[in-house]
Design an enzyme around this catalytic site. Structure first.
Site, short mmCIF file in Angstrom:
data_model
loop_
_atom_site.label_atom_id
_atom_site.label_comp_id
_atom_site.label_asym_id
_atom_site.label_seq_id
_atom_site.Cartn_x
_atom_site.Cartn_y
_atom_site.Cartn_z
N LYS A 1 0.86 -1.20 0.00
CA LYS A 1 0.00 0.00 0.00
C LYS A 1 0.89 1.23 0.00
O LYS A 1 1.77 1.38 0.86
CB LYS A 1 -0.84 -0.01 1.28
CG LYS A 1 -2.33 0.09 1.05
CD LYS A 1 -3.01 -0.12 2.40
CE LYS A 1 -4.39 0.45 2.40
NZ LYS A 1 -5.00 0.32 3.74
O1 G3P Z 1 -7.60 1.16 5.73
C1 G3P Z 1 -8.07 2.35 5.22
C2 G3P Z 1 -9.46 2.74 5.66
O2 G3P Z 1 -10.36 1.69 5.48
C3 G3P Z 1 -9.54 3.38 7.02
O3 G3P Z 1 -10.83 3.52 7.49
O4 G3P Z 1 -12.41 3.99 9.32
O5 G3P Z 1 -10.03 4.75 9.52
O6 G3P Z 1 -11.58 5.88 7.95
P1 G3P Z 1 -11.22 4.59 8.62
#
Ligand code: G3P
Length: 218
Positions: free
Chosen positions: A83
């Site tokens: 990533k």
């Molecule tokens: O891994 C990236 C993403 O899914 C993070 O989600 O909930 O931290 O905005 P969030």
């Protein structure tokens, strides 16, 4: 449609795998830090459990360091996907490592033009964050629809991985739009299983069956 778990928590991954629903896993530095283990250790544990792509995120911000880190992470396991964040240095690194055959998921995508750049430089996956856009009063799902249209217009193979999912509605909308992958916390998977009418219906079936059994025995 593929379902990934967005976590570095081994217990949650075990639970998702036992449901038979996990096609892959995405992690990020915040999720790995929560587990208090090294990225390599977490990555190996996840790769032993899941037969599918596992995204491991770089923490470098200079292209030469990102390239080095990407090469190292790609070697952790054959299912590793690296990533890389959507920044200029990330785009430079993406071009180099994707040409070496390293599979890259470009993360922190908040606009369709960012997704276009990532696809042009060889990303196999892009991660648009729908929940974080919703948080700032912008419809995250509009972004998914725009990216899908652009990729379709030009025949890009890059897969759209809907990230920052906060509810089953995000998954439903992603599926209706034809997004390739939804990555979600285990909790969302659990919420998708449940419906009050399923529970009420089962309770009634079992109660009727108990009565029937008694009648047959009497
Ligand atoms: O891994 C990236 C993403 O899914 C993070 O989600 O909930 O931290 O905005 P969030």
């Amino acid at each position: 449609m593929k379902f990934f778990l967005d976590t570095a928590n081994i217990e949650d991954i075990r639970k998702g795998v036992s449901l038979g629903l996990v096609d892959g896993v995405t992690t990020n530095p915040s999720l790995v830090a929560k587990e208090g283990k090294s990225l390599e250790d977490v990555a190996k544990e996840i790769c032993d459990l899941v037969d599918g792509p596992v995204s491991l995120e770089v923490v470098s911000t200079e292209s030469k360091d990102i390239i080095e880190e990407a090469r190292r992470l790609a070697k952790v396991h054959e299912n590793a996907v690296v990533k890389i964040p959507m920044i200029e240095e990330g785009l430079k690194a993406l071009k180099v490592v994707s040409q070496e055959g390293i599979r890259v998921n470009v993360t922190l995508i908040f606009s369709a033009t960012q997704a276009l750049l990532a696809a042009k430089n060889g990303a196999i996956i892009v991660s648009p964050f729908v929940g974080r856009l919703d948080d700032i009063s912008t419809d995250g799902m509009d972004l998914i629809s725009d990216i899908l249209t652009i990729y379709d217009n030009y025949g890009f193979d890059t897969e759209v991985l809907v990230a920052s999912i906060r509810s089953p509605m995000h998954v439903l909308q992603s599926a209706l739009m034809g997004a390739h992958i939804a990555t979600m916390p285990y909790k969302i998977m659990e919420q998708m299983v449940k419906h009050p009418l399923s529970e009420i219906g089962l309770k009634k079936f079992l109660a009727d069956w108990e009565k029937h059994k008694q009648l047959v025995h009497d």
